[in-house]
Design a protein around this motif. Structure first.
Motif, PDB file in Angstrom:
ATOM      1  N   ARG A  84       0.819  -1.217   0.000  1.00  0.00           N
ATOM      2  CA  ARG A  84       0.000   0.000   0.000  1.00  0.00           C
ATOM      3  C   ARG A  84       0.854   1.269   0.000  1.00  0.00           C
ATOM      4  O   ARG A  84       0.445   2.292  -0.571  1.00  0.00           O
ATOM      5  N   ASP A  85       2.041   1.214   0.605  1.00  0.00           N
ATOM      6  CA  ASP A  85       2.700   2.451   1.011  1.00  0.00           C
ATOM      7  C   ASP A  85       3.590   3.110  -0.039  1.00  0.00           C
ATOM      8  O   ASP A  85       3.712   4.330  -0.067  1.00  0.00           O
ATOM      9  N   CYS A  97       5.531   7.406  -3.862  1.00  0.00           N
ATOM     10  CA  CYS A  97       5.563   8.011  -2.538  1.00  0.00           C
ATOM     11  C   CYS A  97       6.995   8.116  -2.009  1.00  0.00           C
ATOM     12  O   CYS A  97       7.941   7.626  -2.635  1.00  0.00           O
ATOM     13  N   LEU A  99       8.891   7.120   1.357  1.00  0.00           N
ATOM     14  CA  LEU A  99       8.751   6.424   2.629  1.00  0.00           C
ATOM     15  C   LEU A  99       9.656   7.032   3.696  1.00  0.00           C
ATOM     16  O   LEU A  99      10.757   7.496   3.416  1.00  0.00           O
ATOM     17  N   GLU A 132       3.135   8.363   2.538  1.00  0.00           N
ATOM     18  CA  GLU A 132       2.949   6.922   2.473  1.00  0.00           C
ATOM     19  C   GLU A 132       1.494   6.581   2.164  1.00  0.00           C
ATOM     20  O   GLU A 132       0.564   7.234   2.639  1.00  0.00           O
ATOM     21  N   GLY A 134      -0.633   4.385   3.039  1.00  0.00           N
ATOM     22  CA  GLY A 134      -1.606   4.078   4.078  1.00  0.00           C
ATOM     23  C   GLY A 134      -2.321   5.290   4.628  1.00  0.00           C
ATOM     24  O   GLY A 134      -3.348   5.165   5.305  1.00  0.00           O
ATOM     25  N   ARG A 152       4.950   8.780   9.594  1.00  0.00           N
ATOM     26  CA  ARG A 152       5.099   8.196   8.264  1.00  0.00           C
ATOM     27  C   ARG A 152       4.814   9.201   7.148  1.00  0.00           C
ATOM     28  O   ARG A 152       5.517   9.258   6.154  1.00  0.00           O
ATOM     29  N   THR A 153       3.745   9.950   7.284  1.00  0.00           N
ATOM     30  CA  THR A 153       3.450  11.059   6.360  1.00  0.00           C
ATOM     31  C   THR A 153       3.489  12.344   7.160  1.00  0.00           C
ATOM     32  O   THR A 153       2.851  12.443   8.208  1.00  0.00           O
ATOM     33  N   HIS A 183      -0.627   4.743  10.476  1.00  0.00           N
ATOM     34  CA  HIS A 183      -1.228   5.321   9.274  1.00  0.00           C
ATOM     35  C   HIS A 183      -2.716   5.578   9.518  1.00  0.00           C
ATOM     36  O   HIS A 183      -3.332   4.929  10.367  1.00  0.00           O
ATOM     37  N   CYS A 278      -3.319  -2.638   4.028  1.00  0.00           N
ATOM     38  CA  CYS A 278      -1.856  -2.435   3.938  1.00  0.00           C
ATOM     39  C   CYS A 278      -1.208  -3.398   2.950  1.00  0.00           C
ATOM     40  O   CYS A 278      -0.217  -3.047   2.293  1.00  0.00           O
TER      41      CYS A 278
END
Length: 287
Positions: A84-85, A97, A99, A132, A134, A152-153, A183, A278
């Protein structure tokens, strides 16, 4: 060969999806859920058991008529299984994306190669902060929410993607939340166009009201169930969802709503911090 993969909603009929076999998967202490698992001195998952559970997920999607593509796993990237990420596919094509965790940053290379080999070009590439998949929810054509925890984001990464979507005429909400939850898809996922599952005790009431304003109501999920990845479901479209077998209360609630629930056993992955949402990267949806 030219592949034009597009996804304009979380609930459109899923046609193609990307997964990664768990050949090298093991639990890493990179999120609160996995750290809790490791702190309980659980024995690491056996490869044969991981393969069997992942096969159940794939079989559930194939049973629903989904074409399943497989990413080549890399020995030094055990969390590649959570496809997913690294890339999110939008109405204009894939977005690469950025990460956050050092243990996962190398995943981009396999995704770049996968798309290049199939003639799938990236619409955009994240270059501000971290982003990311998620945390990205393309709710329906023209409407999205992007979570940011500073983990993460972060806000810069979320804002960059939001800007690209807004330039396309989309309404995009940025939703902050505590990075304890990894997430946004740990706290919230769509089950159907007008129905979500959500940890309403944790999420900002203003977000729940915003969803209601767009005709989306929520099935509440408890904190305890959320930390077992109870909210982390995958909508297949046409009234069907994939939800882990261990989410018994939620699965009963989804069935009470008239949805068909496909419930593979995924406990070895949820203990590491990821569920059906995920473990899958939708490549193509209708609607």
């Amino acid at each position: 060969m030219s592949t034009h993969w597009r996804v304009a909603s979380e609930t459109g009929l899923l046609r193609e999806v990307l997964v990664c076999p768990p050949d090298h998967y093991h639990w890493l202490p990179t999120n609160s859920i996995a750290r809790h698992t490791l702190a309980e001195n659980r024995q690491g998952p056996a490869p044969a058991h991981l393969a069997a559970q992942h096969a159940e997920l794939v079989a559930a999607m194939e049973q629903a008529g989904v074409t399943v593509h497989r990413l080549k796993p890399e020995p030094h990237l055990p969390y590649m299984v959570y496809t997913r990420d690294s890339v999110v596919v939008t109405h204009q094509g894939p977005v690469l994306c950025q990460l956050e965790r050092p243990q996962r940053r190398g995943e981009y290379a396999g995704l770049v190669d996968f798309h290049a080999e199939r003639g799938s070009s990236f619409w955009k590439k994240s270059s501000a902060g971290t982003l990311e998949g998620g945390d990205i929810h393309i709710l329906r054509p023209g409407l999205a929410v992007i979570g940011h925890s500073g983990g993460r984001t972060d806000e810069a990464g979320a804002e960059q993607l939001a800007g690209w979507l807004r330039a396309e005429g989309w309404e995009v909400r940025l939703e902050p939340f505590d990075e304890h939850f990894l997430h946004l898809d740990v706290l919230f996922c769509l089950a159907a166009p007008d129905l979500a599952v959500a940890c309403t005790d944790v999420l900002d009431p203003a977000f729940i009201d915003w969803l209601k304003g767009h005709g989306i109501r929520c099935i509440p999920v408890s904190y305890r169930d959320v930390m077992a990845l109870g909210c982390n479901i995958l909508a297949l479209g046409e009234g069907r969802v994939v939800s882990a077998r261990g989410s018994t209360a939620l699965n009963a609630a989804l069935r009470a709503e008239g949805l068909e629930v496909l419930d593979p056993e995924l406990s070895l992955f949820t203990l590491g911090g990821g569920g059906p949402h995920c473990l899958t990267c939708p490549l193509s949806r209708e609607g």
